[in-house]
Scaffold this motif. Structure first.
Motif, PDB file in Angstrom:
ATOM      1  N   ASN A   1      -2.982   4.193  -2.984  1.00 48.17           N
ATOM      2  CA  ASN A   1      -4.152   4.395  -2.189  1.00 48.17           C
ATOM      3  C   ASN A   1      -4.477   5.928  -2.033  1.00 48.17           C
ATOM      4  O   ASN A   1      -3.594   6.721  -2.335  1.00 48.17           O
ATOM      5  CB  ASN A   1      -3.824   3.845  -0.682  1.00 48.17           C
ATOM      6  CG  ASN A   1      -5.024   3.700  -0.072  1.00 48.17           C
ATOM      7  OD1 ASN A   1      -6.269   3.499  -0.642  1.00 48.17           O
ATOM      8  ND2 ASN A   1      -4.890   3.718   1.263  1.00 48.17           N
TER       9      ASN A   1
ATOM     10  N   CYS B   1      -6.464   2.714  -5.822  1.00 52.41           N
ATOM     11  CA  CYS B   1      -7.379   2.266  -4.593  1.00 52.41           C
ATOM     12  C   CYS B   1      -7.675   3.619  -3.691  1.00 52.41           C
ATOM     13  O   CYS B   1      -7.138   4.274  -3.557  1.00 52.41           O
ATOM     14  CB  CYS B   1      -6.254   1.448  -3.864  1.00 52.41           C
ATOM     15  SG  CYS B   1      -7.009   0.584  -2.388  1.00 52.41           S
TER      16      CYS B   1
ATOM     17  N   MET C   1       0.806  -1.150   0.140  1.00 58.14           N
ATOM     18  CA  MET C   1      -0.007   0.078  -0.129  1.00 58.14           C
ATOM     19  C   MET C   1       0.950   1.384  -0.058  1.00 58.14           C
ATOM     20  O   MET C   1       1.793   1.250   0.718  1.00 58.14           O
ATOM     21  CB  MET C   1      -0.813   0.034   1.328  1.00 58.14           C
ATOM     22  CG  MET C   1      -1.610  -1.385   1.404  1.00 58.14           C
ATOM     23  SD  MET C   1      -3.247  -0.991   0.698  1.00 58.14           S
ATOM     24  CE  MET C   1      -3.952   0.505   1.336  1.00 58.14           C
TER      25      MET C   1
END
Ligand SMILES: Nc1nc2c(ncn2[C@@H]2O[C@H](COP(=O)(O)OP(=O)(O)OP(=O)(O)O)[C@@H](O)[C@H]2O)c(=O)[nH]1
Ligand SMILES: [Mg+2]
Lengths: 183, 284
Positions: free
Chosen positions: A123, A151, A91
Motif C-alpha cells: 500500500n 495498492c 496490507m
C-alpha cells in the motif's frame, strides 16, 4: 441470505480502514478512537476493535470485509475474525520499513489460523518513499505463489484489483480441490 | 523508487539477500555513528565497497593493507601519482614489476570484503540504495558472489534478538531451494555448516538437527539464518491448525443472522459464489 467474508489485516496504520472504505457501500462501521499514547501519535485515530464494510452482491449474497485492529493489544481479535473467511489481504505500508517485520509476523499468524488463500497489498505506492512490491516480496519472504500487488487505498481501482486477485487465487484453490477430488 | 530504512529493522544480510535475489545494480550507502560506507553492486554481485571519505585513489593503500607494498612504497606512490586513477596506477605498478595483476585483484577483493564484513557489526544506521549509481570507471571493481559474503556475514552475527525474530520456531523444518548444488559449489562452508546441510530434510526440524549436532539454539538459528539469506534453503510451510468450527460471518455486528459459506458446500456452489462476487467488484 448467504454471507461471504474477507479479512483485511496488517500493521498499525497500513491503510486497512481506508481500503475497506474505498469499496464498502456503507460507511465503514469502524471503532476508531483518538490516539493518546505518544508512540503511535502519527495519526489522529486508530481502529480499536475492528472495521466492518459491506458489499451487496445480490438478494441472496453479501460480502463482508473485516479489518483487524492495528495495535498489538487487540491481537486476541484476530483468531475470531479469521474464522470462516474466504481469504485475507495483508496490507503493508510500503513507506515504513520499520513495520515490515511486524507485517511478516501478522502474515504468519494468519497463515496459521486457516489455509485460505491470501494476497499482500503493497500500500501507499503513491508516495515517494514506497518500496517496490517485488522488493517487499523478498523481504517478507513470500512464497512464489503468493501475489503481492501495488495498492493505493485511496484509489478504488487498485483496491478492486487487490480483491479481484485474491478472488482469482481462491478460484485457483477451488480448481486444485476439484482436481484432487477427481484423482 | 526508494529502498531506504534503518539497519535496526533489517540485518545487513537481509539487505544483501534482497540485492542478490533482485539482481540489483546500484550503490548502497549506510551512515552510522558518523561513518559512511558505500557498497556498489552490478546485477546482484558486489563489485566495490568503501568506508570513509572519498579519495581520488585507493590502490596503494589497498596493496599496503594486503602486505603487497611497504608503508614507504605506498606513501611514495601516493605522492607521485596525483591525478592518476587506480586503474592507471595499477598498470604502472605491474609494468614496473612491483606487483602482479593477481596481487591487485586479491588486494582490492580483500578490501571490499573487509568493509562489508565490518558492516555486519553495525546494528543501526540509515541506509539508502541508489539504483544504477555506480563507482567511477577509473576505480578497479571486482565482482564477488553475494552468497558467500552472506554466509560469512551471518557467522559474525551476534544479535540473538534478530535471530529470535526471524526464526521463532525451532520445530519448523527446511528443504533445499532449487539447484542448491550450483550454489553450494561457490560457498565455503565450515564443518559445522556441512553437518547441518547433510541433515536438511523436510522431515527434520531445526531442533532435531541442532540436537544431532550438539548445537545451541543460537548456533542453529545463526547457521540456518545464513543459509536462508544465502538462498540455500527455505522453511517448509507448516500445515495450518485444524480448522475450528467456523462461526457465521456477519454474526459479530448485530444484524440478521447470515449464513457463512461452510467448506462442506459443493465446489460448484462455492465457485459460483466467488464468481458472483468478482462480477460485483468489477462493477463497483
Ligand atoms: N498517500 C496514501 N495515504 C494512505 C493510503 N492508504 C492509507 N493512507 C493514509 O494512511 C493513514 C492510515 O490509514 P488507515 O486506513 O487509518 O490505517 P489502518 O491500517 O486502518 O490503521 P489502524 O486501524 O490504526 O491500524 C491515514 O491517514 C490514511 O489516509 C495510500 O494508499 N496512500
Ligand atoms: Mg484502522
Amino acid at each position: 441470505m448467504q454471507a461471504a467474508k474477507m479479512v483485511i489485516t496488517g500493521p498499525f496504520s497500513s491503510g486497512k480502514t481506508e481500503f475497506i472504505g474505498a469499496v464498502s457501500e456503507i460507511d465503514v462501521v469502524s471503532t476508531e478512537r483518538k490516539i493518546t499514547s505518544s508512540a503511535e501519535q502519527i495519526k489522529e485515530t486508530t481502529t480499536v476493535a475492528m472495521d466492518f464494510g459491506r458489499i451487496t452482491v445480490g438478494d441472496d449474497l453479501v460480502l463482508y470485509l473485516f479489518g483487524t485492529p492495528g495495535q498489538r493489544r487487540f491481537d486476541f481479535m484476530w483468531d475470531i475474525l479469521s474464522q470462516g473467511m474466504l481469504g485475507f489481504v495483508v496490507m503493508v505500508d510500503s513507506t515504513k520499513p520499520e513495520t515490515f517485520r511486524e507485517a511478516k509476523r501478522i502474515l504468519e499468524t494468519f497463515e496459521g489460523y486457516a489455509s485460505t488463500p491470501y494476497v499482500v497489498a503493497a500500500n501507499k505506492q503513491d508516495m515517494e518513499d514506497a518500496w517496490e512490491p517485488e522488493d517487499l516480496r523478498i523481504i517478507l519472504r513470500l512464497r512464489p505463489e503468493v501475489k503481492i500487488l501495488p495498492c493505493v487505498a485511496t484509489d478504488k481501482e487498485t483496491v478492486k484489483n487487490v480483491l479481484l486477485e485474491l478472488l482469482y487465487s481462491i478460484l485457483e484453490e477451488l480448481d486444485k480441490e476439484e482436481s484432487a477430488q477427481h484423482n | 523508487m526508494a529502498l531506504k530504512g534503518n539497519l535496526r529493522d533489517f540485518s545487513t544480510t537481509q539487505l544483501l539477500n534482497l540485492i542478490n535475489l533482485a539482481r540489483k545494480t546500484g550503490t548502497l550507502t549506510i551512515q552510522s555513528n558518523g561513518e559512511v560506507a558505500n557498497m556498489s553492486f552490478q546485477e546482484g554481485k558486489l563489485i566495490y565497497a568503501h568506508l570513509g571519505a572519498e579519495r581520488e585513489n585507493y590502490l596503494a593503500q589497498f596493496l599496503h593493507n594486503a602486505g603487497k607494498l611497504s608503508k614507504e612504497q605506498a606513501d611514495i606512490i601516493e605522492t607521485r601519482v596525483q591525478g592518476k586513477s587506480d586503474k592507471q596506477i595499477g598498470r604502472l605498478l605491474i609494468q614496473a614489476g612491483h606487483v602482479t595483476q593477481s596481487d591487485i585483484i586479491q588486494s582490492v577483493r580483500q578490501n571490499i570484503l573487509n568493509v562489508v564484513y565490518k558492516l555486519f557489526t553495525w546494528v543501526e544506521g540509515l541506509f539508502r540504495f541508489e539504483a544504477n549509481q555506480l563507482p567511477p570507471p577509473t576505480l578497479i571493481t571486482i565482482p564477488i558472489d553475494l552468497e558467500s559474503v552472506i554466509m560469512e556475514g551471518s557467522r559474525r552475527l551476534q544479535e540473538w534478538e534478530i535471530l529470535q525474530e526471524e526464526l521463532p520456531d525451532l520445530d519448523v523444518s527446511l528443504r533445499f531451494t532449487e539447484r542448491p548444488d550450483a550454489r553450494l559449489r561457490n560457498i565455503n562452508l565450515t564443518v559445522e555448516e556441512w553437518k547441518v546441510i547433510s541433515l536438511i530434510d523436510p522431515r527434520n526440524s531445526m531442533r532435531k538437527i541442532a540436537q544431532a549436532n550438539n548445537l545451541s539454539d543460537f548456533e542453529i538459528r545463526r547457521i540456518i539464518y545464513g543459509m536462508l539469506q544465502a538462498g540455500l534453503v527455505t522453511l517448509v510451510q507448516q500445515p495450518a491448525k485444524p480448522r475450528q468450527q467456523p462461526i457465521q460471518a456477519g454474526e459479530s455486528p448485530r444484524r440478521k443472522r447470515a449464513k457463512a459459506a461452510p467448506p462442506t458446500e459443493s465446489l460448484a456452489t462455492r465457485r459460483s459464489m466467488v464468481e458472483r462476487i468478482m462480477d460485483r467488484i468489477r462493477g463497483l
